[in-house]
Enzyme design. Structure first.
Site, PDB file in Angstrom:
ATOM      1  N   HIS A 147      66.748 -67.831-109.487  1.00 42.94           N
ATOM      2  CA  HIS A 147      65.601 -66.959-109.178  1.00 42.94           C
ATOM      3  C   HIS A 147      65.666 -66.504-107.714  1.00 42.94           C
ATOM      4  CE1 HIS A 147      61.071 -66.100-109.320  1.00 42.94           C
ATOM      5  NE2 HIS A 147      61.308 -66.146-108.020  1.00 42.94           N
ATOM      6  N   GLU A 148      65.901 -67.458-106.814  1.00 43.19           N
ATOM      7  CA  GLU A 148      65.935 -67.114-105.375  1.00 43.19           C
ATOM      8  C   GLU A 148      67.158 -66.268-105.030  1.00 43.19           C
ATOM      9  OE1 GLU A 148      63.353 -67.507-103.710  1.00 43.19           O
ATOM     10  OE2 GLU A 148      62.340 -68.896-105.058  1.00 43.19           O
TER      11      GLU A 148
ATOM     12  N   HIS B  13      66.352 -62.688-105.568  1.00 37.57           N
ATOM     13  CA  HIS B  13      65.654 -62.119-104.395  1.00 37.57           C
ATOM     14  C   HIS B  13      66.648 -61.829-103.281  1.00 37.57           C
ATOM     15  CE1 HIS B  13      61.625 -62.747-105.837  1.00 37.57           C
ATOM     16  NE2 HIS B  13      61.694 -64.058-105.841  1.00 37.57           N
TER      17      HIS B  13
END
Ligand code: ZN
Length: 384
Positions: free
Chosen positions: A68-69, A72
Site C-alpha cells: 500500500h505504501e 503511494h
C-alpha cells in the site's frame, strides 16, 4: 518522526524501516488472530496451529501495508515528490514525504493509489481463498482479503491526514485554488474523525474491551495530532513560500576562519558566543562547520597546535541554504534534518548569514497574530 527505525530492506530506491512501536501492534495482531479470529474462521484446529496462523497473518498484513505504501511512494516519485522511505509503526505504515504535492492532481493520484492497491490486493486474496481447499492456509488468505478491504475503506474516510482526507483536500484545492483553505477543511474532518475514534475507544473501555478501547483511543489521539500538525505546517508553508531566505536571515554571522587553532576556537568562539557549532570560512567562502564534537578527538594540550581546517565537517545540502531560495524550502530542510539553524550562502558560495528556526517561528506567530486581529476587526465591522 520515525528516523530511529531499523532498516529492513531497500527496494526500488525506497528504504523500508520498522519502528519499535510496530512490535506492539504485531503482538496485538498475532494475539487477536490466534485467540479470536482464526478459531472462529477455521474451527477444530490445534492451539499451536492458530498461533502459526496468527504469525502468518501478521506477515501477510505487514506485506499488505508495505505494498500500500509503495503505491503511494511510486506515484509520489512520478510527480517529483521526494519520499524518504516507508516505515511500519504502531498504527500501520507511512510513506514519509519530504515536501508537499505540487498540484491537486498530483496529490489526488498519490493519495488514491494506496486504497486502490489495497482494494486490488483484497480481490486477489479473495480469489486465492476461493481457489484453495478449506483449511488453515485458506483461512489466513481469507483474513488477508478481509483486512485489505478494511484498510482500503478505513483509509478512504475523508479525514486528513488519512488518504481519504488527502483526496478530499485535493478536490477542494482544485475547486477553490486555495490549498490553505482546503487543508483547513480536510483537517477539520480529521479532528472530527479523531474524536469519534476516541469516543469509540472510551465506549469499548466501558464495555470491558480494554485493549481494543485503549487502541482506538490512541489512534484517535494520533489522528488528531496529525490533523492539527498538517494544518499548522500548511499555514507555515503558505506564509513563507514565495519569500526569499534573505528576508529572514541574520547577516554578519559569527564565522571561524579555517586556519584558527582549536585553542582560539574554544576561547574566542565557544566560550564567547555559547554556540555548539560554527560555520568555517576561508576567504569569505563557506567551507565547512565545526562543532564541539570535533574537540573530543584531541587532548587539551594539542588544542593550540591543531587547526580548525583539519577537524571541520564539510557543509552540505542539509545545513546550508541559498539566500534566494524559498523560505518554505528552508523550513522543510530544518524539519527534516532536525536543525535549528541553516547557514546562508550567496550565488558564489560566500557565507552571508544564518537562518534561525526561532526567527521563522516568531515571524509566523506575529503574522498569525496580526491576521487574527485583522479578522476580529473585520468581524466587528460586519456585525455593526
Ligand atoms: Zn495510504
Amino acid at each position: 518522526m520515525f528516523r530511529q527505525g531499523v532498516t529492513l530492506f531497500r527496494l526500488l530506491g525506497f528504504e523500508v524501516r520498522v519502528d519499535a512501536s510496530w512490535l506492539l501492534l504485531a503482538v496485538l495482531i498475532v494475539w487477536s488472530l490466534a485467540a479470536g479470529w482464526f478459531p472462529q474462521a477455521a474451527p477444530g484446529l490445534a492451539t499451536a496451529a492458530y498461533w502459526w496462523m496468527g504469525v502468518l497473518g501478521l506477515l501477510g498484513l505487514a506485506f499488505s501495508i508495505v505494498v500500500h505504501e509503495f503505491a503511494h511512494a511510486l506515484v509520489a516519485r512520478r510527480h517529483a515528490m521526494p519520499i524518504h522511505g516507508i516505515t511500519l509503526f504502531a498504527f500501520g505504515g507511512v510513506a514519509e514525504m519530504g515536501g508537499e504535492p505540487p498540484s491537486p492532481r498530483a496529490e489526488f493520484l498519490m493519495a488514491i493509489a494506496g486504497p486502490l492497491t489495497s482494494l486490488g490486493l483484497a480481490a486477489l486474496f479473495r480469489l486465492g481463498e476461493g481457489a484453495l481447499p478449506a483449511g488453515p492456509v485458506a483461512a489466513v488468505v481469507g483474513y488477508l482479503a478481509f483486512i485489505n478491504l478494511a484498510l482500503a475503506i478505513f483509509n478512504m474516510i475523508p479525514a486528513f491526514p488519512l488518504d481519504g482526507g488527502r483526496v478530499l483536500r485535493s478536490a477542494l484545492w482544485a475547486w477553490r485554488k486555495d490549498v490553505l483553505w482546503a487543508t483547513r477543511v480536510a483537517s477539520a474532518g480529521g479532528s472530527v474523525f479523531a474524536f469519534l475514534l476516541m469516543a469509540l475507544g472510551l465506549f469499548s473501555l466501558i464495555q470491558g474491551a480494554v485493549v481494543v478501547g485503549v487502541w482506538w483511543f490512541l489512534i484517535g489521539l494520533f489522528v488528531r495530532a496529525a490533523a492539527i500538525g498538517g494544518y499548522r505546517e500548511q499555514v507555515a508553508r503558505s506564509a513563507l513560500s514565495g519569500q526569499p531566505v534573505r528576508r529572514f536571515m541574520r547577516s554578519d554571522p559569527v564565522a571561524v576562519e579555517a586556519q584558527t587553532t582549536l585553542q582560539t576556537l574554544v576561547d574566542d568562539y565557544f566560550y564567547r558566543h555559547w554556540r555548539k557549532s560554527f560555520p568555517v570560512v576561508e576567504d569569505g567562502r563557506l567551507t565547512g562547520c565545526v562543532s564541539l564534537d570535533a574537540l573530543r578527538d584531541f587532548e587539551r594540550t594539542e588544542w593550540p597546535m591543531r587547526r580548525v581546517r583539519a577537524v571541520m565537517a564539510p557543509c552540505d545540502q542539509a545545513n546550508t541554504v541559498g539566500q534566494d531560495e524559498d523560505a518554505a524550502t528552508a523550513l522543510g530542510r530544518m524539519r527534516e534534518g532536525g536543525r535549528g539553524r541553516l547557514y546562508v550562502t550567496d550565488a558564489v558560495g560566500r557565507l552571508v548569514g544564518v537562518l534561525a528556526l526561532r526567527d521563522l517561528v516568531d515571524y509566523l506567530e506575529v503574522r498569525t497574530g496580526i491576521e487574527a486581529i485583522g479578522d476580529g476587526r473585520r468581524g466587528l465591522r460586519e456585525a455593526s
